[in-house]
Scaffold this motif. Structure first.
Motif, mmCIF file in Angstrom:
data_model
loop_
_atom_site.group_PDB
_atom_site.id
_atom_site.type_symbol
_atom_site.label_atom_id
_atom_site.label_comp_id
_atom_site.label_asym_id
_atom_site.label_seq_id
_atom_site.Cartn_x
_atom_site.Cartn_y
_atom_site.Cartn_z
ATOM 1 N N ASP A 1 36.124 45.768 27.490
ATOM 2 C CA ASP A 1 36.370 45.349 26.320
ATOM 3 C C ASP A 1 36.299 46.556 25.283
ATOM 4 O O ASP A 1 37.053 46.627 24.254
ATOM 5 N N THR B 1 41.566 38.023 26.855
ATOM 6 C CA THR B 1 40.336 38.527 27.945
ATOM 7 C C THR B 1 39.690 37.333 28.621
ATOM 8 O O THR B 1 39.518 36.265 28.166
ATOM 9 N N SER C 1 41.427 40.977 32.337
ATOM 10 C CA SER C 1 40.484 40.191 32.738
ATOM 11 C C SER C 1 39.680 41.009 34.151
ATOM 12 O O SER C 1 40.122 42.216 34.510
#
Length: 1024
Positions: A845, A868, A943
C-alpha cells in the motif's frame, strides 16, 4: 624359527642376548599368526622376563597387544597396554567412576589451555621434532592403547589421548601427535557440540597429519579424519576416493585392523549417502574378501552389509539373517567379547532395519540399547543416523504412546532435532534434508498440516538435489501418510507413487514390496513393472561375482575415460584401461583422419609407457593384421578370433603368421551412431583370451571411447581459439561491466526520483495544513488582543478555544509529517541485506501511494483509478523491505506507464485532450464530446492473497499488480526479464527494471511471472 631356537643353547640369554631376544620375539609373533596363542604367550613371557630395558619391554608389549587387537580381543589388548604404560610411570585409574572424574577434569584443563595460551594455534603447528626413540615408541604404543580403550571405555580412551597431547606439548612432534589431537577434536566437536572450536582443533590435527612420516600411522590417522571429521564438513561422496586410497594403503602396510575399519567406513558412508543398494552390494564383494578372515573389521562391516542385503530383497522374507549371518549367534559372541563399539554398530544396524520394516516399537527398543554404547560411535556418521532414525521411529509410533511416553519421547526428538540443526550448519549437502524432514515430522505431531507439507516438500527437494535417495523416499512416504489421514487422497497418491519410485531408485526392493502390499490398488502398476524388471534382470544377468567386479571396473573405467579432456592424456588412459580390462598383451587405437585409418597409439601389457604416434596411416606400417582391420572397418562389426593362426578366414594374414597370434579382437568405435575408429587387441599366449563377458563390457565402453575422443579433439581445437579470443573477451567484458554499472546507477536514480516525488507529495499535505492553521491562529490572536482590551470575556473564551483546537490540528499534522519522515529514514537504514518480518500489505500500500503521487508530482495530467484487494490473513513475511520496495515500485510504475500510453493513444484517436490543471478529459473547441470514459478507463489493481501450501504450488503469499493497459506482445514475452530489454521507446527506459526485480524476487526464494493478453491487460505476479 624353531630350528634357530633349538640351536641357541641353554646359556643363550647370557652369551647371545640380542640374537635370543630377536629369535624368541619373532617366534612368538609367528605362533600367534599361526593361531597358536598358548605357545606364543609362553615365548612373550620369556622375552619379557629377560628384557633389560623398558624400551625392549615396550616393544614386546606393543606387538603382543597389537596381535590381540587384530583378532578382536580388545579387553586383553587393553590389559597388556595398561601394564606397558606403567613402565614409563603412566598410570590410569581402574575404577570407572574415578576414570570419569579424571577425564572431566583433564578435559576442562585442556579446554582452558586452548582457549587461553593456544588461542592462536599457529605456534602449535611448528613445535620441534622429538628425537628420543623411547618417547617416539611410547607415542606409537599409545595409539594402540587408545584404539583398544575406545572399544571398551571412552573416558579411558580420552585420558590416553590427552597423554599423547601432553607428550607433544612437552617433548615435541612424533608421528602419533596428530592422533592425540584427533581424539580431542572428536570430543570437543561431537560430545561438547562446540562446533567452531572443534573445527579449529581438527585443523591442528590435519596439519600434524601432513607432518606424519610413518606409513602405518599416517593412514591410521587418515582413517580417523575420514571417519570422524570429513562428513561434518565435506559432502560424503567427495570422500570416497580418499577412503579407497586409505583401504589400499592399509592393505599394502599389512594393517589388517585399519583395513577392516576403512572397508566398513566405505560401506556405511555409501549407505548414508543414499547410493543404490544393489551397486553397493556388488562393489562390496571385492572388499569383503580383504576382511573376511579378520574378526575385527568384519563385525563392523557385516551388520550394515546385512542391512543393505535385506533392504535390497536378498534375504529370506526380508529378514536380517541369511545363510551367511546369524544375528542371535553374532550378538552372543559380541557380548562375550565385551567390545562396546561392535555392539553399538550391531544394535544401530538392527534399529534401522526395524524402522524400515515398520516395526517402530521394536526400533525404539533397539535405539534404547544403542544409547548404552552411544559414546562408542561419537563423531562417526552413525551418530547422525542414530539421531535421525530414532526421531523417525518416535514420530511414527507417537500416536500409540501414552501421555507419559509422549512427553519423554518428544523431549528426545527435540534433542536430536537440535543436533541435526547444528550438523546441517557444518555441511548442508549431507544433512539439510534430514533436518527438514524432522522439522516436518515435528509440525505433523503438532497437527500443523500446512507447515508439515511445506517442510516435507523442502526435504524432498533437497534430498533429490543432494541424491540422498532414502530421505526422499521416507519424506514422500510420511507425507503420503499425513495426506491420507487428512483425506487429501489425490495428494496422498502422488506422494505414495513418488515414495515407491525413490525406494526403487535406492534399490530398496523390500520397501517397494511392503508399499505394494499396503496399497495394492494404488501401486498395482508399479508392482507389475517391478516384477517384469526383476524377471528381465534375472534372465540377462549372470550371478558370477567376477562379472560384477568386471562391471564395477568398467563403470570406473567409463568415468576415468570421460574425465580426460586432453587428447594425449586420453589416449594413454584409454590404452591402459582397455588392455588391463580385456586381458590383452598388446593393443592399438586407430582413428579415421582424411578418409583413411591412422594409427594413434600403441600399448603393451605390463608397461607404463604408451607410444603416441603422429597419426601414421595404416597402409604405411606393417605392424597390424590389415585384413582384420579392413574387414572390421568395412562391415562395422566386431571381430573376435579365438585361434587366429589356425582359424579361417584370417589365418593367411602375413602379420598373424609372422607373430603366431592366437586371440584377436577388433571393435568399431562409434560416436553418435557414426564409426570413427577401431580398437585392436591381441594375445599370442592364450587361445580364447577374450571371453564373452570381456567382449560385452568393452563394447559397452566403445561408445564412451568414441565420444571422449571426439570431445578431446574439439577441446584441442577450442583451446587454440580460446587463447586467441581471451584478450578480446576480457576487453569487451571490462567495457560491458562499466556500461552495466552506469545503466544500473541510472535505474537506481530513476527509482530514487520517483520515490522523492512521492515522498514530497506525502509530506506536502500535512505541511499545508500546518501552515494554514498557523495563519488562522495568527489572525485569531490579534482578535483575542482586541477583545481583551474591550473586556469582552465571552468572546475571549471562544477565540481561545478556537486557537486551542487549531493547535491540536497543527500538532496532529506535524506528527503525521514526522511519521512519514521517520518511516522513510527507517527504510533507508534497513538496506543491510538482511531479511526481517515485514507487513506485506502495508508495504504494498505504501509503495502504491508513493508511485502514484510521484507521477502526479511530475505530470499533473496523470490520473488513474486505483483498486486494492489485500488479504488480512497474511502473516508477516521475511523479506528485505527496501529491496522488495524497489520491485513493487518498478512493477507499479510500469503499470502506470502502459495505462497512460494506452489512454494517450485513445485520446489522440478521438481528438480528446486532458485538462492540465484537473487531469480530466476535455473536448477542444470545435470538436464534439464523444464520451471517452465510455471507451477506456485506466485501472491498476494491486492485490495480495495467501495461497495453499500444497505440493504443486511452492509459495505461500501471492502479490499481483494488474493493469488494463496495452499488455505484452507474445513474441517478446520470453525476453522481458532479460537485462537491457525494453518495450519503451529509446531514451525512456534502461531495460533493467524488470531484470533487477526478477533477480531480487529470486534472491528471496520466490518467483516472478506474468500473465498477459496483448491489447487488454498485463498481470505481474510475485509468489513468496
Amino acid at each position: 624359527m624353531v630350528v634357530a631356537k633349538n640351536l641357541l643353547g641353554e646359556r643363550s640369554w647370557i652369551d647371545n642376548y640380542e640374537l635370543t631376544f630377536n629369535v624368541l620375539f619373532e617366534l612368538g609373533e609367528c605362533e600367534y599368526l599361526n593361531d597358536n596363542p598358548v605357545i606364543a604367550e609362553h615365548y612373550f613371557k620369556e622375552v619379557l622376563g629377560y628384557s633389560r630395558t623398558n624400551f625392549e619391554k615396550l616393544r614386546v608389549y606393543y606387538v603382543h597387544s597389537s596381535l590381540y587387537l587384530k583378532i578382536g580381543n580388545t579387553s586383553e589388548s587393553l590389559r597388556l597396554g595398561l601394564e606397558a604404560a606403567k613402565l614409563y610411570n603412566i598410570r590410569f585409574p581402574e575404577n570407572k567412576r574415578v576414570i570419569q572424574i579424571a577425564t572431566f577434569l583433564t578435559m576442562a584443563k585442556y579446554l582452558c589451555l586452548f582457549y587461553a595460551k593456544y588461542r592462536n594455534p599457529e605456534p602449535l603447528y611448528h613445535l620441534k621434532d622429538c628425537n628420543d626413540e623411547a618417547i617416539i615408541a611410547l607415542n606409537r604404543f599409545l595409539i594402540d592403547l587408545a584404539t583398544s580403550a575406545y572399544q571398551q571405555d571412552q573416558n579411558l580412551m580420552m585420558l590416553v589421548i590427552f597423554k599423547i597431547v601432553n607428550l607433544y606439548l612437552k617433548e615435541g612432534f612424533t608421528d602419533a601427535s596428530g592422533w592425540g589431537f584427533s581424539g580431542f577434536s572428536v570430543v570437543v566437536l561431537s560430545a561438547l557440540k562446540m562446533q567452531m572450536k572443534g573445527f579449529n582443533l581438527w585443523d591442528i590435527t590435519i596439519k600434524l597429519h601432513q607432518r606424519t612420516h610413518s606409513p602405518l600411522i599416517k593412514w591410521r590417522l587418515s582413517y580417523t579424519v575420514l571417519s570422524f571429521y570429513n562428513h561434518w564438513k565435506i559432502p560424503i561422496r567427495d570422500g570416497y576416493d580418499n577412503i579407497l586410497e586409505t583401504i589400499k594403503a592399509c592393505v599394502l602396510n599389512g594393517d589388517q585392523i585399519f583395513t577392516g575399519y576403512s572397508v566398513a567406513l566405505y560401506l556405511r558412508s555409501r549407505i548414508v549417502a543414499g547410493e543404490n543398494l544393489r551397486v553397493i552390494l556388488d562393489g562390496s564383494e571385492e572388499h569383503l574378501s580383504l576382511i573376511r578372515n579378520g574378526k575385527g573389521g568384519l563385525d563392523f562391516f557385516q551388520c550394515f552389509y546385512q542391512l543393505a542385503k535385506s533392504l535390497n530383497g536378498q534375504t529370506e522374507n526380508n529378514g536380517w539373517d541369511d545363510a551367511t549371518f546369524n544375528s542371535a549367534e553374532t550378538l552372543e559372541r559380541l557380548n562375550l567379547e565385551g567390545n562396546n563399539t561392535k555392539l553399538a554398530f550391531f544394535h544401530s544396524a538392527k534399529c534401522y532395519h526395524l524402522y524400515f520394516l515398520g516395526d517402530y516399537s521394536e526400533a525404539l527398543a533397539a535405539s534404547q540399547r544403542v544409547l548404552t554404547y552411544s559414546a562408542n560411535f561419537l563423531g562417526d556418521i552413525l551418530e547422525v543416523f542414530h539421531a535421525f532414525f530414532t526421531s523417525l521411529s518416535i514420530s511414527s509410533y507417537y500416536e500409540a504412546m501414552n501421555s507419559a511416553e509422549k512427553k519423554r519421547s518428544l523431549k528426545i526428538f527435540k534433542k536430536h532435532f537440535q543436533a541435526l540443526k547444528l550438523w546441517t550448519k557444518g555441511c548442508p549437502e549431507n544433512y539439510s534434508q534430514h533436518y527438514y524432514l524432522l522439522q516436518a515430522e515435528l509440525f505433523a505431531l503438532n497437527n500443523k498440516v500446512d507447515k508439515a507439507l511445506q517442510y516435507y516438500e523442502q526435504a524432498i527437494n533437497l534430498a533429490s538435489k543432494n541424491r540422498i535417495t532414502y530421505v526422499e523416499a521416507i519424506a514422500n512416504e510420511r507425507a503420503a501418510l499425513l495426506c491420507s489421514k487428512k483425506h487429501f487422497d489425490k495428494q496422498s497418491q502422488i506422494y505414495l507413487n513418488d515414495a515407491w519410485e525413490a525406494y526403487h531408485n535406492w534399490g530398496a526392493e523390500s520397501k517397494c514390496i511392503q508399499l505394494e502390499s499396503s496399497y495394492p490398488a494404488l501401486l498395482r502398476a508399479k508392482s507389475d513393472y517391478r516384477k517384469k524388471e526383476q524377471a528381465g534382470f534375472s534372465a540377462n544377468t549372470t550371478v558370477s561375482s567376477k562379472t560384477a567386479l568386471d562391471l564395477a571396473s568398467v563403470l570406473k573405467a567409463s568415468q576415468s575415460i570421460a574425465s580426460q579432456v586432453k587428447y594425449v592424456d586420453l589416449l594413454r588412459n584409454l590404452m591402459h584401461i582397455t588392455i588391463e580390462n580385456a586381458g590383452a598383451e598388446r593393443g592399438c587405437l586407430l582413428l579415421s583422419k582424411d578418409d583413411q585409418l591412422c594409427i594413434e597409439s600403441l600399448g603393451i601389457t605390463g608397461s607404463d609407457d604408451i607410444e603416441i604416434l603422429p597419426s601414421v596411416p595404416l597402409n604405411k606400417m606393417n605392424i597390424l593384421p590389415n585384413s582384420i582391420l579392413n574387414y572390421c572397418w568395412r562391415t562395422e562389426e566386431s571381430v573376435i578370433v579365438n585361434d587366429a593362426i589356425h582359424e579361417e578366414p584370417f589365418r593367411s594374414d602375413p602379420y598373424i603368421q609372422k607373430n603366431g597370434l592366437l586371440s584377436v579382437m577388433c571393435l568399431p568405435i562409434t560416436a553418435r551412431g557414426k564409426i570413427n575408429g577401431l580398437l585392436y587387441l591381441e594375445n599370442s599366449l592364450l587361445k580364447g583370451a577374450f571371453n564373452r563377458n570381456r567382449i560385452d563390457l568393452l563394447q559397452m565402453l566403445s561408445g564412451q571411447i568414441g565420444i571422449a575422443i571426439e570431445n578431446s579433439i574439439l577441446y584441442e581445437n577450442l583451446e587454440e581459439k580460446v587463447s586467441e579470443r581471451t584478450k578480446e573477451i576480457e576487453k569487451a567484458y571490462t567495457e560491458l561491466k562499466a556500461t552495466q554499472a552506469q545503466l544500473i546507477q541510472a535505474e537506481k536514480m530513476a527509482s530514487l526520483g520517483e520515490l522523492t516525488a512521492g515522498i514530497a507529495h506525502e509530506i506536502q499535505n500535512p505541511l499545508n495544513f500546518v501552515n494554514n492553521f498557523s495563519e488562522v491562529n495568527a489572525e485569531l490572536i490579534e482578535e483575542l488582543k482586541e477583545e481583551i482590551e474591550n473586556g469582552n470575556l465571552d468572546e475571549v473564551r471562544a477565540i481561545a478555544n478556537s486557537i486551542a483546537e487549531n493547535e491540536q490540528k497543527i500538532k496532529h499534522h506535524g506528527k503525521r509529517a514526522d511519521a512519514i519522515v521517520k518511516g522513510m529514514l527507517q527504510h533507508s537504514r534497513t538496506n543491510s541485506g538482511t531479511k526481517k518480518p515485514t507487513n506485506i500489505n502495508a508495504l504494498v500500500d505504501e509503495y502504491l501511494r508513493l508511485a502514484y503521487h510521484g507521477l502526479r508530482a511530475k505530470d499533473s495530467s496523470f490520473n488513474i483509478k486505483l483498486e486494492t484487494d489485500f488479504d488480512d490473513t497474511i502473516e508477516f513475511v521475511n523479506i528485505i523491505p527496501q529491496d522488495f520496495g524497489r520491485v513493487l515500485l518498478n512493477l507499479i510504475t510500469n503499470a502506470f506507464y502502459t495505462c497512460t500510453e494506452k489512454r494517450r493513444k485513445v485520446l489522440n484517436e478521438k481528438n480528446v485532450v486532458a485538462n492540465p490543471s484537473t487531469g480530466e478529459d476535455s473536448v477542444p473547441e470545435g470538436f464534439e464530446d464523444i464520451g471517452v470514459h465510455s471507451v477506456y478507463e485506466p485501472i491498476v489493481k494491486v492485490s495480495t492473497k495467501r495461497i495453499s501450501p500444497l505440493r504443486d504450488i511452492p509459495g505461500k503469499v501471492e502479490i499481483s499488480v494488474r493493469d488494463n493497459g496495452n499488455g505484452i506482445p507474445q513474441k517478446v514475452l520470453d525476453k522481458i526479464f532479460q537485462p537491457f530489454f525494453t518495450t519503451k521507446p529509446a531514451g525512456e527506459g534502461t531495460g533493467l527494471g524488470l531484470s533487477l526485480s526478477y533477480d531480487i524476487v529470486k534472491a528471496h526464494g520466490g518467483e516472478l511471472k506474468v500473465v498477459t493478453k496483448e491489447g487488454e491487460f498485463a498481470d505481474f505476479i510475485i509468489i513468496l
